[in-house]
Write a protein that holds these residues in place. Structure first.
Motif, PDB file in Angstrom:
ATOM      1  N   LEU A 123     -25.056 -76.599   2.785  1.00 30.53           N
ATOM      2  CA  LEU A 123     -24.186 -75.421   3.534  1.00 30.53           C
ATOM      3  C   LEU A 123     -24.594 -75.671   5.061  1.00 30.53           C
ATOM      4  O   LEU A 123     -24.107 -75.705   5.690  1.00 30.53           O
ATOM      5  N   LYS A 124     -26.020 -75.718   5.362  1.00 25.88           N
ATOM      6  CA  LYS A 124     -26.629 -75.626   6.453  1.00 25.88           C
ATOM      7  C   LYS A 124     -26.111 -76.851   7.270  1.00 25.88           C
ATOM      8  O   LYS A 124     -25.645 -76.709   8.417  1.00 25.88           O
ATOM      9  N   THR A 125     -25.956 -78.075   6.686  1.00 22.06           N
ATOM     10  CA  THR A 125     -25.693 -79.343   7.198  1.00 22.06           C
ATOM     11  C   THR A 125     -24.024 -79.250   7.741  1.00 22.06           C
ATOM     12  O   THR A 125     -23.534 -79.347   8.880  1.00 22.06           O
ATOM     13  N   VAL A 126     -23.337 -78.515   6.740  1.00 22.29           N
ATOM     14  CA  VAL A 126     -21.583 -78.395   7.090  1.00 22.29           C
ATOM     15  C   VAL A 126     -21.620 -77.331   8.198  1.00 22.29           C
ATOM     16  O   VAL A 126     -20.819 -77.741   9.118  1.00 22.29           O
ATOM     17  N   LEU A 127     -22.482 -76.304   8.012  1.00 23.99           N
ATOM     18  CA  LEU A 127     -22.225 -75.346   9.397  1.00 23.99           C
ATOM     19  C   LEU A 127     -22.667 -75.810  10.607  1.00 23.99           C
ATOM     20  O   LEU A 127     -22.282 -75.527  11.415  1.00 23.99           O
ATOM     21  N   GLN A 128     -23.738 -76.583  10.581  1.00 27.73           N
ATOM     22  CA  GLN A 128     -24.353 -77.272  11.882  1.00 27.73           C
ATOM     23  C   GLN A 128     -23.116 -78.134  12.349  1.00 27.73           C
ATOM     24  O   GLN A 128     -22.873 -78.004  13.642  1.00 27.73           O
TER      25      GLN A 128
END
Length: 186
Positions: A123-128
């Protein structure tokens, strides 16, 4: 050299082009920077898909893929800090999370174990990536009537703080899940 690794190397090669176009400060350059970042982001999904589907997972890929991901995202964040679109403390928190996770992975790997990415990390990667794409998109000329410079800076900083919060949360979750006696030797 596998197809997946070649795609990862292409992503690495796109990073200096992204930075170059971001630094040119023309409308055409900004559009090209946005397109390059989007393309580089897509190659992250593509190389992983190819590596798994065609059994091309390699040790080189395990090193290069996360390195390319971090370099792409960090290059955007550093540029945002220099332009006042991201607070330096937000970048420092993100860097601290990444170095902490890297250190833990090295220790766990030295014990012959691997802790995969959890949902929060993905999720972190997608949001970044989504936040970076939004920040790159907002200053394009056709958006000028819709968003002032002050609003652009405010929205960019809010997006970056939101990404920072999710990044720190995913780091805490990773630490909690991986720092157990079963993963570490005494």
């Amino acid at each position: 050299m596998t197809t997946a690794n070649i795609i990862t190397l292409i992503r690495l090669a796109l990073i200096p082009l992204f930075v170059l176009f971001m630094e040119l400060h023309s409308t055409v350059a900004q559009v090209l920077a946005l397109c390059i970042f989007a393309l580089a982001s897509l190659t992250d999904h593509l190389d992983g898909h190819i590596a798994r589907k065609y059994n091309q997972v390699t040790d080189l890929g395990k090193i290069l893929d996360p390195l390319a991901d971090k370099m792409l995202v960090f290059s955007a964040f550093v540029l945002f800090v220099t332009r006042g679109l991201m607070h330096p403390i937000a970048l420092l928190l993100i860097l601290a999370r990444e170095f902490t996770i890297l250190s833990i992975r090295i220790v766990i790997a030295s014990n012959g174990k691997v802790v995969g990415a959890a949902f929060a990390g993905k999720l972190k990667t997608v949001l970044q990536i989504v936040a970076i794409l939004c920040i790159l998109f907002m200053p394009l000329p056709f958006m000028e009537p819709l968003i002032s410079d002050a609003a652009y800076r405010l929205v960019s900083n809010i997006l970056c703080w939101a990404v920072t919060a999710v990044t720190v949360w995913s780091g805490i979750e990773y630490c909690t899940n991986s720092l157990s006696l079963k993963n570490l030797k005494k």
